[in-house]
Design a protein around this motif. Structure first.
Motif, short mmCIF file in Angstrom:
data_model
loop_
_atom_site.label_atom_id
_atom_site.label_comp_id
_atom_site.label_asym_id
_atom_site.label_seq_id
_atom_site.Cartn_x
_atom_site.Cartn_y
_atom_site.Cartn_z
N ASP A 166 5.54 0.50 -5.23
CA ASP A 166 6.76 1.12 -5.73
C ASP A 166 7.99 0.53 -5.05
N GLY A 167 8.67 -0.37 -5.74
CA GLY A 167 9.92 -0.93 -5.23
C GLY A 167 9.79 -2.18 -4.40
N TYR A 168 8.57 -2.68 -4.19
CA TYR A 168 8.43 -3.89 -3.38
C TYR A 168 7.07 -4.53 -3.63
N PRO A 199 13.20 0.52 0.28
CA PRO A 199 12.07 1.43 0.03
C PRO A 199 11.29 1.64 1.33
N PHE A 241 11.79 -7.02 -1.49
CA PHE A 241 12.28 -5.69 -1.85
C PHE A 241 13.75 -5.77 -2.23
N ASP A 242 14.21 -4.74 -2.94
CA ASP A 242 15.62 -4.62 -3.31
C ASP A 242 16.28 -3.62 -2.36
#
Length: 669
Positions: free
Chosen positions: A323-325, A618, A636-637
């Motif tokens: 989730d997210g990365y 995250p 990741f963002d």
């Protein structure tokens, strides 16, 4: 117990990733996979004596507290403290005499914390995955506990399932009976009578035992699910419940507010957290309604190389999307030692400790120093100058910065300069922690509204023997003509004596300790010891497990901490908003574990949301591969912008030895 749950959750997440890398179904002699219960011969239905594994399907293993891994077989006797893990398409059943059965699902990790046959009591911790419990009719509602990283389910006679998602969310499904739910730190904080069932439980606080009616009313009104009900609780809501219990523990111990009011406020917070996610129920349910098994990790068609100039190479890359990365894991053929730089770089510990006499150095008096009691610590201790020493006496532990001694003179802090902070300290006999720190000194230079925002701190362990402590600090912030350095304490009871505070520049070169172009981590090779890094253990006043040896960071632990974040290694870096980053590092561990990784505000509330630790990435984790070096690449963002973001490695689930090296952060886009 709440803390224990978090601790166990961390371990489980680690195992999940390791299993995704290496687990497979058990095959019989003909080579066919055993994936159906009807085809499995690994079942017994004996007269149970104690705790046994009574059914095995696929890959099931046992982990000891030291990390030793053993194949699990039907009839395997279980002792308190052992962990049971399952691979993909695998499951097993644990049966405990007089208590019930625990059906452990695929890709799960469960710790058998304790079981008492005669008393009909047991406690298990679900680190990751799922477990369905069918509990016999027991004596009390809380005679059997199932813990996750963020929630505890207490039952008496019930058929229910608990699932732990990688995000920290928990789903509870009740088939029959009822399940009472509460945050784990009710156990570790002495706020629940079943705390003795878990190894890190705290005896019920005397103040509560002395008020049984109020205490019983609090326990009776905790949230509960009845037969046929199912709920998903998000990690955010469960953190709200944990915070409410933490405030309750503090209030009971300090008497800050009447007991009935403290219990009522805490109950409102815990119950409110349980109701918080109803509007998000569909969204949260998606975390559990996806196919139970993740797709097989994508393997790169070509062996991946990590490209380090040292010549070490990595092969067989494995990529897992979460989730997210995303995490790419590559097995290193070798991990050569880093070059160890010469200079005043502190090693092997995060600080230097040299024995000296208690009367050595410059005495402290009103002419060169002063003491301060932080307003949040009022009434918890005393601070004064006496006989040439600062005397900081902690009566009711609170925060490590509660009682402070500080020199009268200010320190000129230049960007890129490296400073050596030294002081002499000892205690009245106890082991205590002292925080050596730097802050803005009354000038809000970073514009966060706090004129005393901290630049850096390092915990040191102080004993009854006097010693000279040395800490290095590299200033990354803006120029400050009147910065402050000080020593503080408050987390552990006792009296700390401090004298002879001094700080001086030992050179510059902030950016000479980085890697290549675009590198955002200083001293990621640990060639300069702990420079730019800080280590902390919040579970005990000792940092003996942290060291830098031969140009590598090394962490050792005989047991897990109650929560993963209680042992941390951290450094400061820079994060831009809405950007993609790649964090890379090499890791070795002697035992299976998970390592938490995150970026957050470093005690400075830059976004003005009231939280000085707002996440800026995250929440991420990686799983170790026991007995081998691996290279980890996490993409990741970012969730926010911060030129002073804290990168933290949370190590509380690690047992045995862990080595970390070649940490790198680069902006991808």
């Amino acid at each position: 117990m709440y803390k224990s749950v978090l601790q166990a959750a961390g371990i489980g997440m680690v195992c999940l990733a390791v299993l995704m890398v290496s687990a497979g179904c058990t095959k019989d002699d003909s080579g066919s996979s055993r994936t159906k219960e009807a085809e499995s011969t690994s079942r017994i239905d004996p007269v149970i004596d104690g705790a046994l594994i009574t059914y095995v399907e696929g890959e099931v293993f046992i982990l000891t507290s030291s990390g030793e891994r053993t194949e699990a077989r039907v009839g395997f006797p279980l002792e308190a403290g052992l962990r049971v893990g399952t691979g993909p398409d695998s499951r097993c059943v644990v049966t405990i005499e007089n208590i019930g059965t625990f059906d452990i699902g695929s890709r799960s990790l469960v710790t058998v914390e304790s079981f008492y046959i005669e008393e009909k009591q047991a406690a298990l911790t679900l680190a990751t995955g799922s477990v369905r419990s069918k509990i016999d009719k027991l004596a009390r509602r809380d005679s059997c506990l199932i813990r996750t990283g963020t929630l505890v389910a207490a039952v008496r006679g019930t058929d229910f399932t608990v699932e732990q998602a990688a995000s920290g969310s928990v789903r509870v499904i009740v088939e029959t009976g009822s399940v009472v739910l509460f945050p784990p730190n009710l156990l570790t904080g002495g706020l629940h009578p079943s705390s003795t069932l878990v190894p890190d439980g705290h005896d019920v606080l005397p103040e509560l035992e002395a008020n049984p009616e109020s205490f019983d009313a609090f326990l009776e009104n905790l949230p509960a699910l009845q037969a046929g009900e199912s709920r998903v609780f998000s990690a955010e809501a469960l953190e709200t419940a944990r915070s409410a219990a933490e405030v309750l523990a503090s209030s009971v111990q300090t008497g800050d507010q009447p007991l009935d009011k403290a219990l009522s406020t805490a109950l409102e917070g815990i119950t409110g957290a349980a109701e918080k996610d109803i509007s998000r129920s569909i969204e949260l349910l998606e975390e559990f309604e996806l196919p139970p098994e993740s797709p097989d990790p994508v393997r790169s068609s070509e062996p991946k190389r990590d490209g380090r100039e040292s010549g070490s190479s990595a092969v067989t890359a494995l990529t897992v999307t979460r989730d997210g990365y995303t995490v790419t894991i590559s097995a290193l053929e070798k991990a050569p030692l880093s070059t160890v730089a010469q200079g005043p770089w502190i090693r092997p510990l995060p600080y230097l400790r040299s024995p000296v006499g208690k009367d050595s150095g410059t005495a402290l008096d009103g002419g060169n120093a002063f003491t301060v009691i932080n307003e949040q610590s009022a009434g918890r201790g005393t601070a004064r100058l006496e006989n040439g020493n600062a005397v900081l006496s902690v009566e009711k532990p609170f925060e490590s910065w509660g009682l402070i001694v500080e020199p009268n003179t200010r320190l000129e802090l230049k960007k890129g300069e490296i400073y050596l902070f030294e002081f002499t300290a000892w205690t009245s006999g106890e082991i205590m922690t002292a925080a050596a720190g730097f802050n803005e000194g009354g000038q809000d230079l970073n514009g966060d509204g706090n004129p005393y925002s901290g630049y850096y701190w390092q915990l040191v362990s102080v004993t009854g023997e006097s010693a000279r402590y040395s800490v290095l600090y590299a200033h990354r912030g803006a120029y400050n003509a009147a910065g402050v350095y000080n020593v503080s304490t408050g987390a552990y009871p006792g009296t700390l004596y401090v004298r002879d505070l001094s700080c001086r520049s030992v050179g510059s070169g902030l950016y000479t300790h980085r890697g290549g172009a675009g590198e955002l981590v200083n001293n990621g090779s640990f060639a300069y010891g702990f420079l730019f890094w800080t280590a902390a253990r919040h579970s005990e006043p000792s940092l003996n497990g942290f060291s830098v040896q031969d140009g590598r960071f090394r962490y050792t632990a005989a047991a897990r901490t109650a929560e993963r974040w209680m042992s941390q290694l951290a450094t400061e870096t820079s994060i831009d908003a809405n950007s993609r980053y790649r964090l890379s590092f090499s890791l070795y561990a002697s035992a299976i574990a998970d390592v938490g990784v995150d970026f957050k505000e470093n005690s400075i509330d830059r976004d003005g949301d009231g939280n000085p630790f707002t996440p800026q990435s995250p929440w991420m984790y990686v799983e170790t591969r026991p007995g081998q070096w691996s290279r980890y690449d996490i993409e990741f963002d970012s969730l926010g912008e911060n030129s002073e973001s804290q990168l933290s490695f949370s190590l509380g689930s690690v047992t045995g030895e862990l080595l970390l090296d070649e940490v790198s952060l680069v902006k991808v886009r």
